[in-house]
Design an enzyme around this catalytic site. Structure first.
Site, PDB file in Angstrom:
ATOM      1  N   ASP A 189       0.484  -1.327   0.120  1.00 14.15           N
ATOM      2  CA  ASP A 189       0.174   0.200  -0.019  1.00 14.15           C
ATOM      3  C   ASP A 189       0.503   1.074   0.472  1.00 14.15           C
ATOM      4  OD1 ASP A 189      -1.620   2.018   0.848  1.00 14.15           O
ATOM      5  OD2 ASP A 189      -2.727   0.812   2.211  1.00 14.15           O
TER       6      ASP A 189
ATOM      7  N   ALA B 254      -0.796   4.407  -8.823  1.00 17.32           N
ATOM      8  CA  ALA B 254      -1.694   4.304  -7.744  1.00 17.32           C
ATOM      9  C   ALA B 254      -2.237   5.280  -7.483  1.00 17.32           C
ATOM     10  CB  ALA B 254      -0.816   3.395  -6.879  1.00 17.32           C
TER      11      ALA B 254
ATOM     12  N   THR C  53      -4.677  13.528 -14.026  1.00 23.02           N
ATOM     13  CA  THR C  53      -5.673  13.932 -15.295  1.00 23.02           C
ATOM     14  C   THR C  53      -6.280  15.056 -15.317  1.00 23.02           C
ATOM     15  OG1 THR C  53      -7.769  12.593 -15.249  1.00 23.02           O
ATOM     16  CG2 THR C  53      -7.255  13.736 -13.006  1.00 23.02           C
ATOM     17  N   ASP C  54      -6.290  15.192 -16.382  1.00 18.39           N
ATOM     18  CA  ASP C  54      -7.270  15.941 -17.621  1.00 18.39           C
ATOM     19  C   ASP C  54      -8.829  16.651 -16.026  1.00 18.39           C
ATOM     20  OD1 ASP C  54      -8.909  14.446 -17.512  1.00 18.39           O
ATOM     21  OD2 ASP C  54      -9.242  15.388 -20.128  1.00 18.39           O
ATOM     22  N   GLU C  55      -8.874  15.589 -15.386  1.00 19.43           N
ATOM     23  CA  GLU C  55     -10.059  16.636 -14.549  1.00 19.43           C
ATOM     24  C   GLU C  55      -9.954  16.541 -13.567  1.00 19.43           C
ATOM     25  OE1 GLU C  55     -12.990  12.755 -13.431  1.00 19.43           O
ATOM     26  OE2 GLU C  55     -12.589  11.758 -15.608  1.00 19.43           O
TER      27      GLU C  55
ATOM     28  N   TYR D 183     -13.486  11.904  -6.947  1.00 22.31           N
ATOM     29  CA  TYR D 183     -12.266  11.731  -7.555  1.00 22.31           C
ATOM     30  C   TYR D 183     -11.688  12.758  -8.088  1.00 22.31           C
ATOM     31  CZ  TYR D 183      -9.319   9.871 -11.146  1.00 22.31           C
ATOM     32  OH  TYR D 183      -7.710   9.788 -12.392  1.00 22.31           O
TER      33      TYR D 183
ATOM     34  N   LYS E  58      -7.167  13.812  -6.893  1.00 20.10           N
ATOM     35  CA  LYS E  58      -6.210  13.679  -7.923  1.00 20.10           C
ATOM     36  C   LYS E  58      -5.634  15.866  -7.093  1.00 20.10           C
ATOM     37  CE  LYS E  58      -4.872  11.357 -10.755  1.00 20.10           C
ATOM     38  NZ  LYS E  58      -3.849  10.106 -10.027  1.00 20.10           N
TER      39      LYS E  58
ATOM     40  N   TYR F 131     -25.490   7.325 -19.451  1.00 23.35           N
ATOM     41  CA  TYR F 131     -26.149   8.581 -18.658  1.00 23.35           C
ATOM     42  C   TYR F 131     -26.075   9.869 -19.480  1.00 23.35           C
ATOM     43  CZ  TYR F 131     -22.820   5.957 -14.936  1.00 23.35           C
ATOM     44  OH  TYR F 131     -22.111   4.838 -14.523  1.00 23.35           O
TER      45      TYR F 131
ATOM     46  N   ARG G 267     -15.622  13.491 -24.011  1.00 25.16           N
ATOM     47  CA  ARG G 267     -14.421  13.341 -23.784  1.00 25.16           C
ATOM     48  C   ARG G 267     -12.797  13.144 -24.971  1.00 25.16           C
ATOM     49  NH1 ARG G 267     -16.400  14.432 -19.527  1.00 25.16           N
ATOM     50  NH2 ARG G 267     -17.528  13.235 -18.085  1.00 25.16           N
TER      51      ARG G 267
HETATM   52  P1  NAD Z   1      -7.223   1.281 -12.510  1.00 22.16           P
HETATM   53  O1  NAD Z   1      -7.822   1.510 -11.520  1.00 22.16           O
HETATM   54  O2  NAD Z   1      -6.561   1.310 -13.351  1.00 22.16           O
HETATM   55  O3  NAD Z   1      -5.144   1.138 -11.568  1.00 22.16           O
HETATM   56  C1  NAD Z   1      -4.807   1.431 -10.268  1.00 22.16           C
HETATM   57  C2  NAD Z   1      -3.982   0.775  -9.449  1.00 22.16           C
HETATM   58  O4  NAD Z   1      -3.597   1.451  -8.460  1.00 22.16           O
HETATM   59  C3  NAD Z   1      -4.812  -0.478  -9.340  1.00 22.16           C
HETATM   60  O5  NAD Z   1      -3.381  -1.641  -9.814  1.00 22.16           O
HETATM   61  C4  NAD Z   1      -4.548  -0.512  -7.926  1.00 22.16           C
HETATM   62  O6  NAD Z   1      -4.779  -2.136  -6.969  1.00 22.16           O
HETATM   63  C5  NAD Z   1      -4.138   0.393  -7.622  1.00 22.16           C
HETATM   64  N1  NAD Z   1      -3.122   0.805  -6.379  1.00 22.16           N
HETATM   65  C6  NAD Z   1      -5.013   2.089  -5.832  1.00 22.16           C
HETATM   66  N2  NAD Z   1      -4.999   2.249  -4.567  1.00 22.16           N
HETATM   67  C7  NAD Z   1      -3.351   1.915  -3.546  1.00 22.16           C
HETATM   68  C8  NAD Z   1      -2.626   2.063  -2.925  1.00 22.16           C
HETATM   69  N3  NAD Z   1      -3.208   2.032  -1.725  1.00 22.16           N
HETATM   70  N4  NAD Z   1      -1.838   1.282  -2.795  1.00 22.16           N
HETATM   71  C9  NAD Z   1      -0.711   0.978  -3.745  1.00 22.16           C
HETATM   72  N5  NAD Z   1      -1.555   0.647  -5.430  1.00 22.16           N
HETATM   73  C10 NAD Z   1      -2.604   0.697  -4.998  1.00 22.16           C
HETATM   74  O7  NAD Z   1      -6.832   3.631 -12.921  1.00 22.16           O
HETATM   75  P2  NAD Z   1      -6.154   3.683 -13.840  1.00 22.16           P
HETATM   76  O8  NAD Z   1      -6.947   3.636 -15.013  1.00 22.16           O
HETATM   77  O9  NAD Z   1      -4.815   2.881 -14.407  1.00 22.16           O
HETATM   78  O10 NAD Z   1      -5.389   4.681 -14.040  1.00 22.16           O
HETATM   79  C11 NAD Z   1      -4.097   4.935 -13.219  1.00 22.16           C
HETATM   80  C12 NAD Z   1      -3.456   6.358 -13.020  1.00 22.16           C
HETATM   81  O11 NAD Z   1      -3.801   7.469 -14.139  1.00 22.16           O
HETATM   82  C13 NAD Z   1      -4.307   6.815 -11.882  1.00 22.16           C
HETATM   83  O12 NAD Z   1      -3.836   8.336 -10.982  1.00 22.16           O
HETATM   84  C14 NAD Z   1      -5.905   7.845 -12.882  1.00 22.16           C
HETATM   85  O13 NAD Z   1      -5.629   9.108 -12.281  1.00 22.16           O
HETATM   86  C15 NAD Z   1      -4.471   8.553 -13.933  1.00 22.16           C
HETATM   87  N6  NAD Z   1      -5.431   8.841 -14.997  1.00 22.16           N
HETATM   88  C16 NAD Z   1      -5.807   7.511 -15.466  1.00 22.16           C
HETATM   89  C17 NAD Z   1      -7.066   8.291 -16.805  1.00 22.16           C
HETATM   90  C18 NAD Z   1      -8.000   7.208 -18.198  1.00 22.16           C
HETATM   91  O14 NAD Z   1      -8.480   7.608 -18.745  1.00 22.16           O
HETATM   92  N7  NAD Z   1      -7.932   5.995 -17.058  1.00 22.16           N
HETATM   93  C19 NAD Z   1      -6.053   9.172 -17.520  1.00 22.16           C
HETATM   94  C20 NAD Z   1      -5.667   9.744 -16.743  1.00 22.16           C
HETATM   95  C21 NAD Z   1      -5.307   9.375 -15.593  1.00 22.16           C
HETATM   96  O1  DAU Z   2      -9.817  11.823 -18.161  1.00 24.34           O
HETATM   97  C1  DAU Z   2      -9.824  11.479 -17.045  1.00 24.34           C
HETATM   98  C2  DAU Z   2     -10.316  10.541 -16.424  1.00 24.34           C
HETATM   99  O2  DAU Z   2     -11.120   9.583 -17.461  1.00 24.34           O
HETATM  100  C3  DAU Z   2      -9.277   9.796 -15.547  1.00 24.34           C
HETATM  101  O3  DAU Z   2      -8.858  10.188 -14.852  1.00 24.34           O
HETATM  102  C4  DAU Z   2     -10.676   8.383 -14.593  1.00 24.34           C
HETATM  103  O4  DAU Z   2      -9.702   7.742 -13.580  1.00 24.34           O
HETATM  104  C5  DAU Z   2     -10.825   7.223 -16.362  1.00 24.34           C
HETATM  105  O5  DAU Z   2     -11.702   7.062 -15.206  1.00 24.34           O
HETATM  106  C6  DAU Z   2     -11.843   8.591 -16.822  1.00 24.34           C
HETATM  107  O6  DAU Z   2     -13.209   8.822 -16.018  1.00 24.34           O
HETATM  108  P1  DAU Z   2     -14.362   9.452 -16.999  1.00 24.34           P
HETATM  109  O7  DAU Z   2     -15.166   9.199 -15.606  1.00 24.34           O
HETATM  110  O8  DAU Z   2     -13.839  10.159 -18.121  1.00 24.34           O
HETATM  111  O9  DAU Z   2     -14.079   7.406 -17.213  1.00 24.34           O
HETATM  112  P2  DAU Z   2     -15.756   6.496 -17.347  1.00 24.34           P
HETATM  113  O10 DAU Z   2     -15.133   6.003 -18.745  1.00 24.34           O
HETATM  114  O11 DAU Z   2     -15.975   6.045 -15.912  1.00 24.34           O
HETATM  115  O12 DAU Z   2     -16.840   7.987 -18.741  1.00 24.34           O
HETATM  116  C7  DAU Z   2     -16.395   8.018 -19.437  1.00 24.34           C
HETATM  117  C8  DAU Z   2     -17.507   9.582 -20.331  1.00 24.34           C
HETATM  118  O13 DAU Z   2     -19.119   8.252 -20.015  1.00 24.34           O
HETATM  119  C9  DAU Z   2     -19.011   9.848 -18.937  1.00 24.34           C
HETATM  120  O14 DAU Z   2     -18.990  10.930 -19.628  1.00 24.34           O
HETATM  121  C10 DAU Z   2     -19.911   9.110 -18.173  1.00 24.34           C
HETATM  122  C11 DAU Z   2     -20.438   7.711 -19.664  1.00 24.34           C
HETATM  123  N1  DAU Z   2     -20.457   6.665 -19.116  1.00 24.34           N
HETATM  124  C12 DAU Z   2     -19.963   6.094 -18.282  1.00 24.34           C
HETATM  125  C13 DAU Z   2     -20.173   5.194 -17.669  1.00 24.34           C
HETATM  126  C14 DAU Z   2     -19.329   3.832 -16.775  1.00 24.34           C
HETATM  127  C15 DAU Z   2     -21.367   5.975 -19.470  1.00 24.34           C
HETATM  128  O15 DAU Z   2     -22.712   6.895 -19.821  1.00 24.34           O
HETATM  129  N2  DAU Z   2     -22.050   4.939 -18.714  1.00 24.34           N
HETATM  130  C16 DAU Z   2     -21.375   4.483 -17.846  1.00 24.34           C
HETATM  131  O16 DAU Z   2     -21.824   3.460 -17.173  1.00 24.34           O
END
Ligand code: NAD
Ligand code: DAU
Length: 342
Positions: free
Chosen positions: A61, A84, A127-129, A155, A159, A212, A219
């Site tokens: 962790d 993480a 993240t861009d969020e 979330y 971040k 939704y 996005r």
């Molecule tokens: P993910 O949820 O798939 O992976 C997160 C990982 O972190 C998991 O393997 C989980 O077990 C681990 N983790 C969670 N809490 C932990 C802790 N306390 N200690 C150690 N490990 C821990 O997420 P992802 O989509 O791979 O995102 C990775 C990173 O990128 C995140 O920081 C997220 O904010 C960022 N990010 C994601 C996106 C996207 O579109 N998915 C876009 C921009 C930025």
């Molecule tokens: O922009 C970067 C982010 O993108 C990361 O920081 C986050 O970790 C990652 O989860 C993602 O966030 P979003 O909320 O944009 O992703 P998600 O896939 O959850 O949703 C994408 C879009 O689709 C959003 O407008 C919500 C919509 N959605 C999502 C789900 C899960 C639906 O309409 N139905 C759904 O069931």
């Protein structure tokens, strides 16, 4: 010079595992300590074929300072690449506690590790969020690195908390930090709670897909390997203390994404799309101005959406056992709470 050793946190998650895979495939001359708590989102299967001389897995962790110090000392960690996080917006609405613990406190514990051990580099995957939301009627307006942080979900607020702490360790302690702020990723190993893998796997199970609100939220979608390449580029060419936006210049509404997936999978809209209640506080539009990373580091995306989405869908077809194992147990409880069991 001794070998660079990267502590990659969250390495068993979606982007972290793709990052480790990319470095291993490219035979980059680095040693990798892949640290992960293995929460519901972490999956050792994402890394299993990579473990060996170059990549070592440690379960742990990021909030555990003692463990981190032990790992850093035993493996002579020189840099941290910090993925993480609790990453799903909808789960942060159901309960924000773990988001603050991991994304804020965990980041602070890692920053202290880097400070105390005088590590060479610390890259925070933000993240861009963190920038909040953009109007849909002004297509020219995009997030730049100067856009104020105005996070709207628990979330993104957590971040942004980590993002601000990283900034503060640069200004206060001159820690050699780098920050990337990327848009939405898609690709292999994406956990099937997020839009694209949820919709693809639901359709493979002949289930409806829950869209939704009006489905017009926008996005900017980037193939995961492009994001990993951007992180590696910033780690090597970025300027300490700077943040870099990363994006695909590929804005799409959720309806457009849904149409493409349905077409690719041969499923009709009317039978398979179910409009459901909107996400509370749902950000309308994200769009990234990624000119800084191009100008300063020479990075730009290589993958194009029309092909990369097909590769992604094919990956889910070829790896059915991977996602079927995930879509059981805890996942089903979450799905019931989030979507009312349908
Ligand atoms: P993910 O949820 O798939 O992976 C997160 C990982 O972190 C998991 O393997 C989980 O077990 C681990 N983790 C969670 N809490 C932990 C802790 N306390 N200690 C150690 N490990 C821990 O997420 P992802 O989509 O791979 O995102 C990775 C990173 O990128 C995140 O920081 C997220 O904010 C960022 N990010 C994601 C996106 C996207 O579109 N998915 C876009 C921009 C930025
Ligand atoms: O922009 C970067 C982010 O993108 C990361 O920081 C986050 O970790 C990652 O989860 C993602 O966030 P979003 O909320 O944009 O992703 P998600 O896939 O959850 O949703 C994408 C879009 O689709 C959003 O407008 C919500 C919509 N959605 C999502 C789900 C899960 C639906 O309409 N139905 C759904 O069931």
């Amino acid at each position: 010079m001794s070998m660079r050793t990267l502590l990659v946190t969250g390495a068993a998650g979606f982007i972290g595992s793709n990052f480790v895979r990319m470095l291993a495939r490219r035979r980059e001359p680095v040693r990798i300590i892949a640290l992960d708590k293995l929460t519901y989102a972490g999956n050792l299967a994402n890394l299993a074929d990579l473990l060996g001389d170059q990549v070592t897995f440690v379960r742990g962790d990021i909030c555990n300072a003692e463990l981190l110090d032990h790992v850093a000392s035993e493996y002579r960690v020189s840099e941290v690449v910090h993925f993480a996080a609790e990453s799903h917006v909808d789960r942060s609405i159901l309960g924000s506690g773990p988001f603050v613990t991991t994304n804020v406190i965990g980041t602070q514990v890692l920053l202290d590790l880097a400070k105390n051990r005088k590590l060479d580099k610390f890259l925070y995957v933000s993240t861009d969020e963190v920038y909040g939301t953009l109007p849909e009627d002004q297509p020219d307006v995009k997030f730049t690195e100067e856009t104020p942080l105005q996070p709207n979900s628990p979330y993104s607020a957590s971040k942004a908390g980590g993002d601000c702490l990283v900034r503060s360790y640069f200004h206060t302690f001159h820690l050699p930090v780098l920050t990337t702020r990327c848009s939405n990723n898609y690709g292999p190993y994406h956990f099937p709670e997020k839009l694209i893998p949820l919709f693809v796997t639901n359709l493979m199970e002949d289930k409806q897909v829950p869209l939704y609100g009006d489905g017009k939220n926008v996005r900017d979608w980037l193939y995961v390997e492009d994001h990993c390449d951007a992180i590696w580029t910033v780690l090597n060419k970025g300027k300490f203390g700077e943040a870099y936006n990363v994006g695909g210049n590929n804005e799409m509404t959720n309806r457009q994404i849904t149409e493409i997936i349905l077409r690719e999978m041969g499923k009709p809209w009317d039978k398979y799309v179910r409009y459901v209640q909107d996400r509370p506080g749902h950000d309308r539009r994200y769009a990234i101005d990624a000119s800084k990373i191009k100008r300063e580091c020479g990075w730009e995306p290589k993958f194009r959406f029309p092909e990369a989405i097909k590769t992604t869908i094919q990956w889910y077809r070829d790896n059915e056992s991977w996602w079927r194992q995930i879509k059981s147990g805890e996942y089903l409880k979450y799905y019931d709470t989030q979507y009312g069991g349908r």
